[in-house]
Write an enzyme that holds these catalytic residues in place. Sequence first.
Site, PDB file in Angstrom:
ATOM      1  N   HIS A  28       0.802  -1.238   0.000  1.00 19.83           N
ATOM      2  CA  HIS A  28       0.000   0.000   0.000  1.00 19.83           C
ATOM      3  C   HIS A  28       0.836   1.290   0.000  1.00 19.83           C
ATOM      4  CE1 HIS A  28       0.184  -0.232   4.410  1.00 19.83           C
ATOM      5  NE2 HIS A  28      -0.656  -1.225   4.465  1.00 19.83           N
ATOM      6  N   HIS A  82      -5.326  -9.628  13.727  1.00 16.72           N
ATOM      7  CA  HIS A  82      -5.342  -8.397  12.929  1.00 16.72           C
ATOM      8  C   HIS A  82      -6.127  -8.672  11.647  1.00 16.72           C
ATOM      9  CE1 HIS A  82      -4.262  -4.810  10.937  1.00 16.72           C
ATOM     10  NE2 HIS A  82      -3.037  -5.085  10.548  1.00 16.72           N
ATOM     11  N   GLU A  84      -6.322  -6.987   8.824  1.00 15.05           N
ATOM     12  CA  GLU A  84      -5.838  -6.548   7.508  1.00 15.05           C
ATOM     13  C   GLU A  84      -5.615  -7.764   6.605  1.00 15.05           C
ATOM     14  OE1 GLU A  84      -2.615  -3.700   7.615  1.00 15.05           O
ATOM     15  OE2 GLU A  84      -3.037  -3.076   5.543  1.00 15.05           O
ATOM     16  N   ASP A  86      -3.491  -8.925   4.611  1.00 11.46           N
ATOM     17  CA  ASP A  86      -2.261  -9.733   4.556  1.00 11.46           C
ATOM     18  C   ASP A  86      -2.288 -10.842   5.612  1.00 11.46           C
ATOM     19  OD1 ASP A  86      -2.157  -7.490   6.238  1.00 11.46           O
ATOM     20  OD2 ASP A  86       0.021  -7.395   6.229  1.00 11.46           O
ATOM     21  N   HIS A 148      -1.788  -2.507  14.312  1.00 10.16           N
ATOM     22  CA  HIS A 148      -1.685  -1.462  13.308  1.00 10.16           C
ATOM     23  C   HIS A 148      -3.036  -0.838  12.923  1.00 10.16           C
ATOM     24  CE1 HIS A 148      -1.475  -1.210   8.638  1.00 10.16           C
ATOM     25  NE2 HIS A 148      -1.155  -0.025   9.102  1.00 10.16           N
ATOM     26  N   ASP A 167       1.397  -7.164  13.719  1.00  7.73           N
ATOM     27  CA  ASP A 167       2.302  -6.272  12.976  1.00  7.73           C
ATOM     28  C   ASP A 167       3.462  -5.723  13.829  1.00  7.73           C
ATOM     29  OD1 ASP A 167       1.037  -6.537  10.536  1.00  7.73           O
ATOM     30  OD2 ASP A 167      -0.042  -4.642  10.650  1.00  7.73           O
ATOM     31  N   TYR A 195      10.163  -0.396   8.441  1.00  3.31           N
ATOM     32  CA  TYR A 195       8.804  -0.868   8.685  1.00  3.31           C
ATOM     33  C   TYR A 195       8.107   0.046   9.703  1.00  3.31           C
ATOM     34  CZ  TYR A 195       5.056  -4.108   9.986  1.00  3.31           C
ATOM     35  OH  TYR A 195       3.841  -4.677  10.237  1.00  3.31           O
ATOM     36  N   HIS A 228       5.074 -10.502  10.441  1.00  2.00           N
ATOM     37  CA  HIS A 228       5.967 -10.287   9.284  1.00  2.00           C
ATOM     38  C   HIS A 228       7.406 -10.419   9.747  1.00  2.00           C
ATOM     39  CE1 HIS A 228       2.734  -8.558   6.854  1.00  2.00           C
ATOM     40  NE2 HIS A 228       2.441  -7.741   7.832  1.00  2.00           N
TER      41      HIS A 228
HETATM   42 FE   LIG Z   1      -1.451  -4.189   9.274  1.00  2.00          FE
HETATM   43 FE   LIG Z   2       0.580  -6.810   8.371  1.00  2.00          FE
END
Ligand SMILES: [Fe+2]
Ligand SMILES: [Fe+2]
Lengths: 403, 52
Positions: A28, A82, A84, A86, A148, A167, A195, A228
């Site tokens: 993004h 989370h 999101e 991903d 996040h 995250d 990051y 991640h």
């Molecule tokens: Fe995220």
């Molecule tokens: Fe993430």
Amino acid sequence: MKDIYSAVKVSDHVYWVGAIDWTIRDFHGYTTPHGSTYNAYLVMADEITLIDTVKAPFMDEMLSRIKSIVDPAQIKYIISNHSEMDHSGCLPQVIDLVKPKKVFASVMGTKTLNELFHDQSEITAVKDGETLSLGNMELTFMETRMIHWPDSMFTYLAKDQLLFSQDAFGMHWATQERFADELPAANLEYEAATYYANIVLPYSPIVLKALDKVLATGWDIKIFAPDHGPIWRKDLGWIIELYKKWASQKPTAKAVVVYATMWHSTEKMARAISEALATAGIKVKLLSMNETHRSEVVYEVLNAGALIVGSPTLNNNILPQMADVMTYLKGLKPANLIGAAFGSYGWSGESVKDLEVWLKEMKVEIAAEAVSVKNVPDSDVLEKCAELGKKIAAELIRKTANS
Amino acid sequence: MKKYVCGVCGYVYDPAKGDSDNGVAKGTDFKDLPADWCCPICGADKSEFSPE
Ligand SMILES: [Fe+2]
Ligand SMILES: [Fe+2]
Ligand SMILES: [Zn+2]
């Protein structure tokens, strides 16, 4: 065909079953030159539990890694730390395949997952501090809103002293190594900082609160398992101290000069400013937006005390490359910066005023008068640029001496 | 009565609407919110808010 992917043991009861994305280069708007990983974890408790999933195209890789340990149909619970995509992109398909007894997310997470995938009413909300028994061990949930997203939470497995931190403490770095202690510290610091700057920075006040909240639990955490990048199992204090440093945003004697140029006039000004700053003892990064990605700029701003921005006027505006980086920086909310603007123009010269408006909106304190020149700067104008640099340098030295 | 905006997530506290999820009645001025009230989206403290 035999499955080629396998799980990696993290602790007594936890396996990494995520996916390695060697090719992703745009996250993004944040450029990720070294790829990423989407980490999912399998907890081999009485009630087998999957912590997070992966980005949709990587579902087969995750399932294949799970199969190396257990039949996915044996999974009883799925936790979404989370929402999101991903980490949740394949969640609806995984639910259909695995048919778990229950799926859990935070209160905000259940709302978000329903807005992302619709008809996810079977997802159960867990509150901050709530626990879930897996039979022979227990999970504890902690809300970490905005790290996040509003739905974000941590999950703690006391049995293995392991914190699933989604995250937080993550990085976009695709490696075959699964643990931070197998990778060079300098690269880890660079990737974690990039990051942080590109993902976590705007929520720095919340990060400090979250770190305090984790400390207040008295949990004796031995492993951070983020969503991640590599897993932290040695010297957790190192990454915690870095997070504290980045989140506190204390100004340093470093200036970032960011500009774009048409016919090298604004560039000449940028170089004069940078030389004066360096001569005055300030660390300088000079970044041309004609060549640099916005992600690199915010990485440099993360530990800076000053942001000096330059643009020529193009059709009564700043150059689009500068509009790009200013939009990005404003959203990421770097704090405690001083700054100034500069630029050249052919006839009208709006760019410098426009850049000052951007700086003010970003709460950057304007500490030197802008320098603006019609067409090519002569030695007098470059001297003014040097003065701008000296003034910012003096102010930075004063500010950093006090702190 | 002024609206206040959260400096962390951008949520706007509108006194006319209150914050029903957290038991804050319509018509409550920002100044009269309890000291431990926090942003209903991101959980930021009152101190992170500024007048819109
Ligand atoms: Fe995220
Ligand atoms: Fe993430
Ligand atoms: Zn907020």
